[in-house]
Design a protein around this motif. Structure first.
Motif, PDB file in Angstrom:
ATOM      1  N   LYS A 147       0.832  -1.207   0.000  1.00 26.08           N
ATOM      2  CA  LYS A 147       0.000   0.000   0.000  1.00 26.08           C
ATOM      3  C   LYS A 147       0.862   1.251   0.000  1.00 26.08           C
ATOM      4  CE  LYS A 147      -3.001   2.607   3.154  1.00 26.08           C
ATOM      5  NZ  LYS A 147      -3.699   2.573   4.462  1.00 26.08           N
ATOM      6  N   ILE A 148       0.483   2.211  -0.855  1.00 26.64           N
ATOM      7  CA  ILE A 148       1.109   3.526  -0.887  1.00 26.64           C
ATOM      8  C   ILE A 148       0.005   4.558  -0.662  1.00 26.64           C
ATOM      9  CG2 ILE A 148       2.499   5.155  -2.200  1.00 26.64           C
ATOM     10  CD1 ILE A 148       3.945   2.498  -1.661  1.00 26.64           C
ATOM     11  N   ILE A 173      -0.994   1.211  -5.005  1.00 20.38           N
ATOM     12  CA  ILE A 173      -0.411  -0.095  -4.669  1.00 20.38           C
ATOM     13  C   ILE A 173       0.782  -0.351  -5.572  1.00 20.38           C
ATOM     14  CG2 ILE A 173      -0.762  -2.602  -4.670  1.00 20.38           C
ATOM     15  CD1 ILE A 173      -3.666  -2.170  -4.042  1.00 20.38           C
ATOM     16  N   VAL A 174       1.850  -0.897  -4.995  1.00 21.52           N
ATOM     17  CA  VAL A 174       2.956  -1.443  -5.771  1.00 21.52           C
ATOM     18  C   VAL A 174       2.789  -2.960  -5.822  1.00 21.52           C
ATOM     19  CG1 VAL A 174       5.440  -1.803  -5.908  1.00 21.52           C
ATOM     20  CG2 VAL A 174       4.556   0.429  -5.225  1.00 21.52           C
ATOM     21  N   PHE A 175       2.741  -3.502  -7.035  1.00 25.33           N
ATOM     22  CA  PHE A 175       2.667  -4.946  -7.259  1.00 25.33           C
ATOM     23  C   PHE A 175       4.077  -5.439  -7.577  1.00 25.33           C
ATOM     24  CE2 PHE A 175      -1.359  -3.105  -8.392  1.00 25.33           C
ATOM     25  CZ  PHE A 175      -2.333  -4.023  -8.034  1.00 25.33           C
ATOM     26  N   SER A 176       4.496  -6.515  -6.911  1.00 21.46           N
ATOM     27  CA  SER A 176       5.827  -7.063  -7.193  1.00 21.46           C
ATOM     28  C   SER A 176       5.808  -8.581  -7.019  1.00 21.46           C
ATOM     29  CB  SER A 176       6.884  -6.433  -6.268  1.00 21.46           C
ATOM     30  OG  SER A 176       6.547  -6.621  -4.909  1.00 21.46           O
ATOM     31  N   ALA A 177       6.680  -9.236  -7.754  1.00 20.71           N
ATOM     32  CA  ALA A 177       6.862 -10.685  -7.669  1.00 20.71           C
ATOM     33  C   ALA A 177       8.199 -11.021  -8.291  1.00 20.71           C
ATOM     34  CB  ALA A 177       5.727 -11.426  -8.382  1.00 20.71           C
ATOM     35  N   ASP A 178       8.782 -12.132  -7.862  1.00 22.58           N
ATOM     36  CA  ASP A 178      10.076 -12.544  -8.401  1.00 22.58           C
ATOM     37  C   ASP A 178       9.998 -12.688  -9.916  1.00 22.58           C
ATOM     38  OD1 ASP A 178      11.086 -12.613  -5.864  1.00 22.58           O
ATOM     39  OD2 ASP A 178      10.918 -14.787  -5.628  1.00 22.58           O
ATOM     40  N   GLY A 179      10.913 -12.032 -10.607  1.00 21.09           N
ATOM     41  CA  GLY A 179      10.994 -12.158 -12.047  1.00 21.09           C
ATOM     42  C   GLY A 179       9.992 -11.336 -12.827  1.00 21.09           C
ATOM     43  N   GLU A 180       9.156 -10.542 -12.140  1.00 19.90           N
ATOM     44  CA  GLU A 180       8.139  -9.749 -12.827  1.00 19.90           C
ATOM     45  C   GLU A 180       8.500  -8.269 -12.792  1.00 19.90           C
ATOM     46  OE1 GLU A 180       5.956 -11.011 -14.564  1.00 19.90           O
ATOM     47  OE2 GLU A 180       5.516 -12.992 -13.771  1.00 19.90           O
ATOM     48  N   LYS A 181       7.908  -7.523 -13.705  1.00 20.04           N
ATOM     49  CA  LYS A 181       8.099  -6.075 -13.734  1.00 20.04           C
ATOM     50  C   LYS A 181       7.268  -5.445 -12.622  1.00 20.04           C
ATOM     51  CE  LYS A 181       9.102  -5.684 -18.687  1.00 20.04           C
ATOM     52  NZ  LYS A 181      10.471  -5.181 -18.517  1.00 20.04           N
ATOM     53  N   SER A 182       7.905  -4.725 -11.718  1.00 20.01           N
ATOM     54  CA  SER A 182       7.165  -4.075 -10.642  1.00 20.01           C
ATOM     55  C   SER A 182       6.249  -3.006 -11.221  1.00 20.01           C
ATOM     56  CB  SER A 182       8.123  -3.454  -9.621  1.00 20.01           C
ATOM     57  OG  SER A 182       8.994  -2.538 -10.253  1.00 20.01           O
ATOM     58  N   THR A 183       5.055  -2.902 -10.656  1.00 21.90           N
ATOM     59  CA  THR A 183       4.018  -2.024 -11.201  1.00 21.90           C
ATOM     60  C   THR A 183       3.431  -1.168 -10.092  1.00 21.90           C
ATOM     61  OG1 THR A 183       3.470  -3.608 -12.953  1.00 21.90           O
ATOM     62  CG2 THR A 183       1.788  -1.974 -12.395  1.00 21.90           C
ATOM     63  N   TYR A 184       3.419   0.141 -10.303  1.00 26.01           N
ATOM     64  CA  TYR A 184       2.895   1.091  -9.326  1.00 26.01           C
ATOM     65  C   TYR A 184       1.576   1.644  -9.841  1.00 26.01           C
ATOM     66  CZ  TYR A 184       2.870   5.423  -6.415  1.00 26.01           C
ATOM     67  OH  TYR A 184       2.537   6.460  -5.561  1.00 26.01           O
ATOM     68  N   LEU A 185       0.491   1.193  -9.235  1.00 23.81           N
ATOM     69  CA  LEU A 185      -0.834   1.744  -9.494  1.00 23.81           C
ATOM     70  C   LEU A 185      -0.983   2.960  -8.584  1.00 23.81           C
ATOM     71  CD1 LEU A 185      -3.838   1.431 -10.588  1.00 23.81           C
ATOM     72  CD2 LEU A 185      -4.235   0.129  -8.476  1.00 23.81           C
ATOM     73  N   MET A 186      -0.960   4.150  -9.142  1.00 23.12           N
ATOM     74  CA  MET A 186      -0.898   5.352  -8.318  1.00 23.12           C
ATOM     75  C   MET A 186      -2.230   5.684  -7.657  1.00 23.12           C
ATOM     76  SD  MET A 186       1.585   7.893 -10.428  1.00 23.12           S
ATOM     77  CE  MET A 186       3.367   7.675 -10.390  1.00 23.12           C
ATOM     78  N   GLY A 187      -3.352   5.371  -8.300  1.00 21.29           N
ATOM     79  CA  GLY A 187      -4.655   5.689  -7.724  1.00 21.29           C
ATOM     80  C   GLY A 187      -4.959   7.180  -7.815  1.00 21.29           C
ATOM     81  N   ASP A 188      -6.006   7.593  -7.098  1.00 23.08           N
ATOM     82  CA  ASP A 188      -6.409   9.000  -7.093  1.00 23.08           C
ATOM     83  C   ASP A 188      -5.524   9.777  -6.122  1.00 23.08           C
ATOM     84  OD1 ASP A 188      -8.368   8.654  -8.952  1.00 23.08           O
ATOM     85  OD2 ASP A 188     -10.029   9.263  -7.666  1.00 23.08           O
ATOM     86  N   THR A 189      -4.550  10.491  -6.661  1.00 23.67           N
ATOM     87  CA  THR A 189      -3.638  11.273  -5.841  1.00 23.67           C
ATOM     88  C   THR A 189      -3.086  12.426  -6.675  1.00 23.67           C
ATOM     89  OG1 THR A 189      -1.689  11.167  -4.379  1.00 23.67           O
ATOM     90  CG2 THR A 189      -1.558   9.926  -6.433  1.00 23.67           C
ATOM     91  N   VAL A 190      -2.692  13.464  -6.005  1.00 27.50           N
ATOM     92  CA  VAL A 190      -1.872  14.488  -6.647  1.00 27.50           C
ATOM     93  C   VAL A 190      -0.418  14.111  -6.408  1.00 27.50           C
ATOM     94  CG1 VAL A 190      -3.641  16.265  -6.364  1.00 27.50           C
ATOM     95  CG2 VAL A 190      -1.915  15.961  -4.577  1.00 27.50           C
ATOM     96  N   TRP A 191       0.488  14.848  -7.062  1.00 27.52           N
ATOM     97  CA  TRP A 191       1.910  14.532  -6.884  1.00 27.52           C
ATOM     98  C   TRP A 191       2.363  15.051  -5.520  1.00 27.52           C
ATOM     99  CZ3 TRP A 191       4.582  12.167 -11.056  1.00 27.52           C
ATOM    100  CH2 TRP A 191       5.868  11.747 -10.700  1.00 27.52           C
TER     101      TRP A 191
END
Length: 286
Positions: A147-148, A173-191
């Motif tokens: 969770k982010i 959410i950051v999705f991660s797994a061995d051997g996979e490309k990490s993926t950051y779903l930013m959701g509803d947020t400002v910078w």
């Protein structure tokens, strides 16, 4: 040479039996913030809003509030949206991320991942039996979910108690797994500083950004990201693939896909940034 052919067939069989060997990161954009992320052979349905066009009134006190939501139909049936889904991600419970049609239609036993106890209580009250709170990292079918915290508006907006009560909390959410490309779903947020730290700490290979630049009346800034945030992301993460969504479907979004694509073209970011159509699937391993 018959043994070579046999060896090749055996090797192919091992590859097919090994999920990680052929796992592919892909994202099917459904509509608005709703999408299907296929990750490590697991399919997550993100922020399902499944209503037909015009079912709900526009959000009061926002840009173009006279327009009913959603402004366009789903690209496929609700049944097709749910095909193959292993779990639901609800980044927050605003109508355009978790609506009554989704609540009624989705199987009540499917795992649902949420940001906090409040959202969990609401969704359990709607009849869902397997709601899990991301107050710490959770591993689901080999995928780590981190969770982010998001910020659904500027600091000045949150100083207004009425705004703060309506905006509430949101997450990425950051999705991660061995051997996979990490993926950051930013959701509803400002910078925010937290977004920058997340990019620095996790170095995600893929960013899924909500970039419709949604506006609330009385404020010049947006409550989610827009074109300039996409440009900033490309500067900070020049090797990451970026998927821009949350446009063209909800009354208060002021950046359309046409706007975003033109911006991407003018900035010469086409190789890094994708702006998918509703129903389009992107292979993020390429």
């Amino acid at each position: 040479m018959k043994w070579i052919k046999t060896l090749a067939v055996s090797f192919l069989g091992l590859m097919l039996m090994s999920g990680s060997a052929l796992a592919q990161v892909s994202y099917q954009h459904i509509r608005n913030a709703t999408g299907k992320l296929s990750y490590n052979n697991t399919v997550f349905l993100i922020d399902p809003m499944l209503a037909e066009k015009g079912r709900y009134e526009g959000f009061a006190g926002t840009f173009n509030s006279e327009i009913r939501n959603p402004t366009i139909d789903l690209p496929e049936t609700k049944e097709d949206v749910l095909k193959g889904v292993d779990a639901i991600i609800v980044t927050h419970t605003h109508l355009d991320h978790w609506d009554e049609v989704a609540q009624q239609f989705i199987n009540k036993d499917i795992p649902v991942f949420v940001q906090d106890e409040k959202d969990a209580a609401d969704i359990r009250h709607e009849g869902f039996n397997n709601v899990q709170i991301l107050n710490k990292d959770i591993v689901f079918q080999g995928v780590r979910l981190t969770k982010i915290e998001g910020t659904h508006g500027t600091e000045a907006m949150y100083e207004n108690p009425e705004f703060a009560a309506v905006a509430g909390e949101s997450m990425g959410i950051v999705f991660s797994a061995d051997g996979e490309k990490s993926t950051y779903l930013m959701g509803d947020t400002v910078w925010t500083v937290r977004v920058t730290k997340t990019l620095h700490n996790y170095r995600p290979d893929v960013l899924i950004m909500n970039t419709g630049y949604a506006k609330v009346l009385g404020y010049n800034e947006s409550i989610i990201m827009g074109t300039e945030d996409v440009a900033k992301a490309t500067r900070l993460m020049p090797k990451s693939k970026i998927v821009a969504v949350h446009m063209d479907s909800i009354n208060h979004c002021t950046v359309s896909r046409k706007n975003m694509r033109e911006f991407v073209r003018l900035m010469n970011l086409q190789k890094q940034v994708s702006v998918p159509d509703d129903g389009e699937t992107l292979n993020l391993d390429k």
